[in-house]
Design a protein around this motif. Structure first.
Motif, PDB file in Angstrom:
ATOM      1  N   TYR A 294      21.008  22.360  61.891  1.00 60.23           N
ATOM      2  CA  TYR A 294      21.266  21.071  62.543  1.00 60.23           C
ATOM      3  C   TYR A 294      22.766  20.898  62.796  1.00 60.23           C
ATOM      4  CZ  TYR A 294      16.461  19.458  61.757  1.00 60.23           C
ATOM      5  OH  TYR A 294      15.087  19.311  61.772  1.00 60.23           O
ATOM      6  N   ALA A 295      23.588  21.279  61.818  1.00 62.62           N
ATOM      7  CA  ALA A 295      25.033  21.169  61.981  1.00 62.62           C
ATOM      8  C   ALA A 295      25.527  22.070  63.110  1.00 62.62           C
ATOM      9  CB  ALA A 295      25.737  21.513  60.668  1.00 62.62           C
ATOM     10  N   LEU A 305      31.194  17.955  62.094  1.00 60.33           N
ATOM     11  CA  LEU A 305      31.858  17.441  60.912  1.00 60.33           C
ATOM     12  C   LEU A 305      33.124  18.239  60.659  1.00 60.33           C
ATOM     13  CD1 LEU A 305      28.758  17.258  58.521  1.00 60.33           C
ATOM     14  CD2 LEU A 305      29.921  15.284  59.540  1.00 60.33           C
ATOM     15  N   ALA A 306      34.046  17.630  59.951  1.00 59.59           N
ATOM     16  CA  ALA A 306      35.192  18.391  59.464  1.00 59.59           C
ATOM     17  C   ALA A 306      34.680  19.504  58.561  1.00 59.59           C
ATOM     18  CB  ALA A 306      36.144  17.476  58.703  1.00 59.59           C
ATOM     19  N   GLU A 307      35.423  20.587  58.461  1.00 58.84           N
ATOM     20  CA  GLU A 307      34.953  21.741  57.710  1.00 58.84           C
ATOM     21  C   GLU A 307      34.636  21.387  56.257  1.00 58.84           C
ATOM     22  OE1 GLU A 307      33.469  25.252  56.810  1.00 58.84           O
ATOM     23  OE2 GLU A 307      34.016  24.565  58.836  1.00 58.84           O
ATOM     24  N   THR A 308      35.444  20.540  55.650  1.00 59.18           N
ATOM     25  CA  THR A 308      35.174  20.156  54.261  1.00 59.18           C
ATOM     26  C   THR A 308      33.875  19.377  54.158  1.00 59.18           C
ATOM     27  OG1 THR A 308      36.586  18.206  54.572  1.00 59.18           O
ATOM     28  CG2 THR A 308      37.584  20.164  53.550  1.00 59.18           C
ATOM     29  N   ARG A 310      31.318  19.622  56.264  1.00 59.19           N
ATOM     30  CA  ARG A 310      30.223  20.553  56.517  1.00 59.19           C
ATOM     31  C   ARG A 310      29.889  21.349  55.257  1.00 59.19           C
ATOM     32  NH1 ARG A 310      28.402  25.519  58.116  1.00 59.19           N
ATOM     33  NH2 ARG A 310      27.033  25.569  59.942  1.00 59.19           N
ATOM     34  N   ARG A 311      30.933  21.773  54.549  1.00 59.76           N
ATOM     35  CA  ARG A 311      30.722  22.517  53.316  1.00 59.76           C
ATOM     36  C   ARG A 311      29.997  21.654  52.290  1.00 59.76           C
ATOM     37  NH1 ARG A 311      35.725  23.400  52.066  1.00 59.76           N
ATOM     38  NH2 ARG A 311      35.900  25.020  53.664  1.00 59.76           N
ATOM     39  N   THR A 312      30.378  20.389  52.243  1.00 57.64           N
ATOM     40  CA  THR A 312      29.711  19.474  51.319  1.00 57.64           C
ATOM     41  C   THR A 312      28.247  19.293  51.695  1.00 57.64           C
ATOM     42  OG1 THR A 312      31.768  18.275  50.895  1.00 57.64           O
ATOM     43  CG2 THR A 312      29.719  17.125  50.396  1.00 57.64           C
ATOM     44  N   LEU A 313      27.966  19.154  52.999  1.00 59.53           N
ATOM     45  CA  LEU A 313      26.590  18.994  53.484  1.00 59.53           C
ATOM     46  C   LEU A 313      25.711  20.140  52.989  1.00 59.53           C
ATOM     47  CD1 LEU A 313      24.548  17.524  55.433  1.00 59.53           C
ATOM     48  CD2 LEU A 313      25.339  19.122  57.198  1.00 59.53           C
ATOM     49  N   LEU A 314      26.254  21.344  52.980  1.00 58.64           N
ATOM     50  CA  LEU A 314      25.463  22.527  52.664  1.00 58.64           C
ATOM     51  C   LEU A 314      25.457  22.898  51.185  1.00 58.64           C
ATOM     52  CD1 LEU A 314      26.410  24.832  55.668  1.00 58.64           C
ATOM     53  CD2 LEU A 314      24.630  23.084  55.510  1.00 58.64           C
ATOM     54  N   ARG A 328      26.713  10.880  60.004  1.00 60.75           N
ATOM     55  CA  ARG A 328      28.057  11.091  60.532  1.00 60.75           C
ATOM     56  C   ARG A 328      28.101  12.285  61.489  1.00 60.75           C
ATOM     57  NH1 ARG A 328      32.486  12.167  56.137  1.00 60.75           N
ATOM     58  NH2 ARG A 328      31.509  10.282  55.283  1.00 60.75           N
ATOM     59  N   LEU A 329      27.242  13.279  61.224  1.00 59.68           N
ATOM     60  CA  LEU A 329      27.217  14.492  62.036  1.00 59.68           C
ATOM     61  C   LEU A 329      27.025  14.181  63.512  1.00 59.68           C
ATOM     62  CD1 LEU A 329      26.967  17.635  62.273  1.00 59.68           C
ATOM     63  CD2 LEU A 329      24.536  17.339  61.777  1.00 59.68           C
ATOM     64  N   TYR A 330      26.141  13.230  63.817  1.00 60.21           N
ATOM     65  CA  TYR A 330      25.819  12.913  65.211  1.00 60.21           C
ATOM     66  C   TYR A 330      26.477  11.619  65.699  1.00 60.21           C
ATOM     67  CZ  TYR A 330      22.030  16.336  64.724  1.00 60.21           C
ATOM     68  OH  TYR A 330      21.287  17.484  64.529  1.00 60.21           O
ATOM     69  N   ALA A 331      27.393  11.075  64.906  1.00 58.08           N
ATOM     70  CA  ALA A 331      27.890   9.730  65.214  1.00 58.08           C
ATOM     71  C   ALA A 331      28.969   9.701  66.288  1.00 58.08           C
ATOM     72  CB  ALA A 331      28.421   9.072  63.940  1.00 58.08           C
ATOM     73  N   GLU A 332      29.795  10.724  66.333  1.00 55.56           N
ATOM     74  CA  GLU A 332      30.955  10.674  67.232  1.00 55.56           C
ATOM     75  C   GLU A 332      31.180  12.031  67.850  1.00 55.56           C
ATOM     76  OE1 GLU A 332      34.143   8.718  69.141  1.00 55.56           O
ATOM     77  OE2 GLU A 332      32.771   7.834  67.686  1.00 55.56           O
ATOM     78  N   PRO A 333      31.019  12.171  69.160  1.00 55.79           N
ATOM     79  CA  PRO A 333      31.276  13.476  69.777  1.00 55.79           C
ATOM     80  C   PRO A 333      32.697  13.946  69.501  1.00 55.79           C
ATOM     81  CG  PRO A 333      30.221  11.986  71.322  1.00 55.79           C
ATOM     82  CD  PRO A 333      30.635  11.157  70.134  1.00 55.79           C
ATOM     83  N   ALA A 334      32.826  15.131  68.958  1.00 60.17           N
ATOM     84  CA  ALA A 334      34.135  15.665  68.622  1.00 60.17           C
ATOM     85  C   ALA A 334      35.000  15.794  69.866  1.00 60.17           C
ATOM     86  CB  ALA A 334      33.994  17.016  67.930  1.00 60.17           C
ATOM     87  N   ARG A 335      34.377  16.111  70.997  1.00 59.10           N
ATOM     88  CA  ARG A 335      35.165  16.304  72.218  1.00 59.10           C
ATOM     89  C   ARG A 335      35.764  14.996  72.702  1.00 59.10           C
ATOM     90  NH1 ARG A 335      29.786  17.122  73.723  1.00 59.10           N
ATOM     91  NH2 ARG A 335      28.887  15.457  74.987  1.00 59.10           N
ATOM     92  N   LEU A 336      35.099  13.851  72.358  1.00 55.88           N
ATOM     93  CA  LEU A 336      35.638  12.574  72.761  1.00 55.88           C
ATOM     94  C   LEU A 336      36.671  12.054  71.758  1.00 55.88           C
ATOM     95  CD1 LEU A 336      32.393  10.745  74.023  1.00 55.88           C
ATOM     96  CD2 LEU A 336      34.110  11.986  75.352  1.00 55.88           C
ATOM     97  N   ALA A 337      36.468  12.464  70.508  1.00 61.72           N
ATOM     98  CA  ALA A 337      37.397  12.002  69.467  1.00 61.72           C
ATOM     99  C   ALA A 337      38.696  12.761  69.511  1.00 61.72           C
ATOM    100  CB  ALA A 337      36.734  12.174  68.092  1.00 61.72           C
TER     101      ALA A 337
END
Length: 338
Positions: A294-295, A305-308, A310-314, A328-337
């Motif tokens: 999913y990530a 997600l930030a790498e830290t 993502r690591r926590t998620l897994l 949070r994973l789907y909350a904010e498009p990284a390309r827009l942020a």
């Protein structure tokens, strides 16, 4: 060709109707009941359990029972693996008694732990034994029996047409062919033309598997192979709605992909269902491969997600933290942020 024979009519496996011409593949360690339930809800034509070891299932082993679970899914398709015809027949009877509406026989798995036990695709090197298994399972149950195979063990022994024809003569109601040999594993390109040779030889539904990842590739595969339907495996991991999306496209029906918020809900639903199925301690471990998928899919779409994080998620064992991170994973498009 088979596709022409079955086009314009409701596709059935024996008397069992399919809801569409895209099927979710059985994937070991992936196709848990939660994953299948979600794919079915989004419109997959059929969903198939991960392979269930016949001997372990007959012995009522917990892992085999969990793999065969089908509550909330209709039609319920159980895939069995093994090389002992008697055990395969007994497992098929048990699966039918437990609600299976179709029994699928695995002659296709390329994994070394399976072929090392002379099961899965290794049985393509023993066609007489493979045929005995089909005959025994067909005789053991009243529900349709199907077979999944590869093109053969290697390029020097491509015997899918011969084995599929023998299985059909023995009473199999459909055949799925992955367009690679066992020795290819998942390398190279799936040979849809070779699948077409099987489809041309049979008067029953042939399902084409391999390199189908979207509606465009599904249409191309059907055109090249003459198959009646397609099976989608790895492309559905992390996006279980894709099978229904392809089924809708093949039927000319509209399909509204889930919104990003809905995708977060799907991922969370899947995670929580796995904890319920396996228990929290085991479920957390089993869920990690799905969380990673999913990530990865979200990252491909510009979210993430930030790498830290993502690591926590897994790695975390705290379900509440996973739920927070999935939202949070789907909350904010990284390309827009950015």
């Amino acid at each position: 060709m088979a596709s022409e024979q079955f086009l314009g009519s409701e596709l059935r496996i024996g008397p069992v109707p399919m809801r569409g011409r895209a099927v979710l593949a059985p994937m070991s360690g992936i196709s848990d009941v939660a994953f299948r339930r979600i794919a079915a809800r989004f419109g997959a034509g059929l969903v198939v359990t991960e392979m269930v070891a016949a001997a372990a299932y007959v012995a009522r082993a917990d892992e085999a029972r969990l793999r065969s679970e089908g509550q909330g899914i209709q039609p319920h398709v159980v895939q069995l693996v093994g090389r002992n015809p008697r055990a395969m027949g007994a497992a098929a009877r048990l699966a039918e008694a437990s609600g299976a509406e179709i029994i699928d026989i695995n002659f296709g798995c390329p994994a070394k732990k399976v072929t090392g036990g002379l099961c899965g695709s290794a049985l393509m090197r023993e066609p007489d034994l493979a045929l005995a298994i089909v005959e025994t399972v067909v005789a053991a149950v009243s529900v349709p029996v199907t077979v999944k195979m590869r093109l053969g063990w290697d390029d020097a022994s491509r015997n899918a047409v011969v084995l599929a024809s023998a299985a059909a003569a023995a009473g199999a109601q459909a055949v799925t062919v992955h367009g690679r040999t066992r020795q290819q594993f998942y390398s190279g390109r799936a040979d849809w033309d070779a699948i077409g040779e099987v489809a041309a030889a049979l008067a029953l539904p042939v399902i084409a598997n391999g390199d189908v990842v979207c509606a465009e590739t599904a249409r191309a595969c059907l055109a090249r192979s003459g198959a009646a339907a397609v099976m989608i495996g790895r492309a559905a991991v992390g996006q279980p709605w894709i099978v229904g999306e392809v089924a809708a496209a093949l039927a000319g029906r509209p399909f509204a992909p889930p919104s990003w918020a809905e995708r977060a809900g799907v991922a969370l639903e899947h995670y929580e269902a796995m904890l319920t199925l396996y228990g929290t301690e085991m479920g957390v471990r089993h869920a990690r491969k799905h969380l990673a998928a999913y990530a990865d899919r979200a990252t491909e779409a510009g979210f993430g997600l930030a790498e830290t994080d993502r690591r926590t998620l897994l790695t975390t064992t705290e379900p509440g933290l996973v739920a927070c991170l999935l939202r949070r994973l789907y909350a904010e498009p990284a390309r827009l942020a950015a």
